[in-house]
Design an enzyme around this catalytic site. Structure first.
Site, PDB file in Angstrom:
ATOM      1  CG  HIS A 116      -2.891   6.925   2.816  1.00  0.00           C
ATOM      2  ND1 HIS A 116      -3.115   7.000   3.928  1.00  0.00           N
ATOM      3  CD2 HIS A 116      -2.660   6.294   1.928  1.00  0.00           C
ATOM      4  CE1 HIS A 116      -2.604   6.017   4.245  1.00  0.00           C
ATOM      5  NE2 HIS A 116      -2.676   4.546   3.100  1.00  0.00           N
ATOM      6  CG  HIS A 166       2.541   0.042   3.678  1.00  0.00           C
ATOM      7  ND1 HIS A 166       2.721  -1.055   5.076  1.00  0.00           N
ATOM      8  CD2 HIS A 166       1.253   1.225   4.284  1.00  0.00           C
ATOM      9  CE1 HIS A 166       1.390  -0.437   5.273  1.00  0.00           C
ATOM     10  NE2 HIS A 166       0.562   0.589   5.163  1.00  0.00           N
ATOM     11  CG  HIS A 178      -4.454   2.803  -1.067  1.00  0.00           C
ATOM     12  ND1 HIS A 178      -5.209   2.116  -0.422  1.00  0.00           N
ATOM     13  CD2 HIS A 178      -3.329   3.385  -0.534  1.00  0.00           C
ATOM     14  CE1 HIS A 178      -4.581   1.837   1.312  1.00  0.00           C
ATOM     15  NE2 HIS A 178      -3.653   2.855   1.261  1.00  0.00           N
ATOM     16  CG  ASP A 222      -2.098  -0.525   0.878  1.00  0.00           C
ATOM     17  OD1 ASP A 222      -2.112  -1.498   0.575  1.00  0.00           O
ATOM     18  OD2 ASP A 222      -3.018  -0.663   2.088  1.00  0.00           O
ATOM     19  CG  ASP A 223       0.188   3.383   2.558  1.00  0.00           C
ATOM     20  OD1 ASP A 223      -1.174   3.878   2.193  1.00  0.00           O
ATOM     21  OD2 ASP A 223       0.736   4.003   3.497  1.00  0.00           O
TER      22      ASP A 223
END
Length: 225
Positions: free
Chosen positions: A86, A176, A82, A31-32
């Site tokens: 965020h 991540h 995503h 993620d991210d």
């Protein structure tokens, strides 16, 4: 048509044969990102290990690193949305939520020429409004079943231990690509679990292996046999 195309793509990518009950499958997700050198080092390590993963990318980071989404796809990996900022999607107004999804989807399509079928809301936080917006855009919501909270620590060994001790056949692992310690942990996890008979596939490949057709607007945490 978009949902069927995504399902056919998953089947087309699924070149990993089922070799028997001793072989186990997991989906590692990140993620991210994308995040520059961390993502590139991770991609190199995954390629060396012949491991695939699914990356849930933020729109603002796609603007910072416009070449990386294509590099992820070129490595045989999978991309999901995503959001753009965020921020928590469950707290957004309908208009802001739609902009978050559409802006990120447009960036991905412009940079790669392909559309994603997957969404992971930041923090995994969802609600009926998020599910409805996802369904309207042909997006399935992907959660996770193993989370070592690698973003909160630089202790690589702790992250590896938490995943290895908890993982089961069919799990979706959350990590991540945002630090050296997370990348180091991810690659050690691959090495350790491969020695235990695990294979690393994308989320859509794992769902196809388990005979689950992903549905738009539905949440998925794992694909156990």
């Amino acid at each position: 048509m978009k949902r069927m195309a995504c399902w056919l793509l998953a089947l087309a990518m699924l070149v990993i044969p089922v070799r028997g009950s001793e072989e186990k499958y997991v989906a590692m997700t990140f993620d991210d990102g994308p995040s520059g050198r961390f993502t590139r080092r991770l991609l190199q390590g995954l390629e060396e290990r012949e491991a695939l993963a699914t990356f849930f990318l933020c729109g603002y980071r796609l603007e910072q690193y416009p070449e990386l989404a294509g590099e992820i796809l070129d490595g045989g990996h999978e991309i999901g949305l995503h959001g753009y900022s965020h921020n928590c999607m469950a707290d957004m107004s309908p208009g802001t939520l739609e902009e978050e999804l559409d802006r990120t989807a447009a960036l991905l399509e412009a940079q790669t020429g392909t559309a994603s079928c997957l969404l992971r809301p930041p923090g995994g936080k969802t609600c009926d409004r998020v599910k409805s917006a996802a369904a309207a855009r042909g997006l399935s919501l992907v959660q996770w079943s193993v989370d070592p909270r690698d973003w909160a620590t630089h202790d690589k060994s702790s992250v590896v231990r938490q995943v290895v001790d908890a993982v089961q056949d069919g799990d979706i692992i959350l990590l991540h690509d945002m630090s050296d310690s997370s990348v180091d942990a991810a690659l050690e996890i691959v090495d350790t679990l491969r020695a235990q008979g695990y294979r690393f596939v994308t989320v859509t490949q794992l769902s196809a292996l388990r005979g689950t057709a992903l549905e738009a607007g539905q949440c998925y945490w794992s694909f156990y046999p």
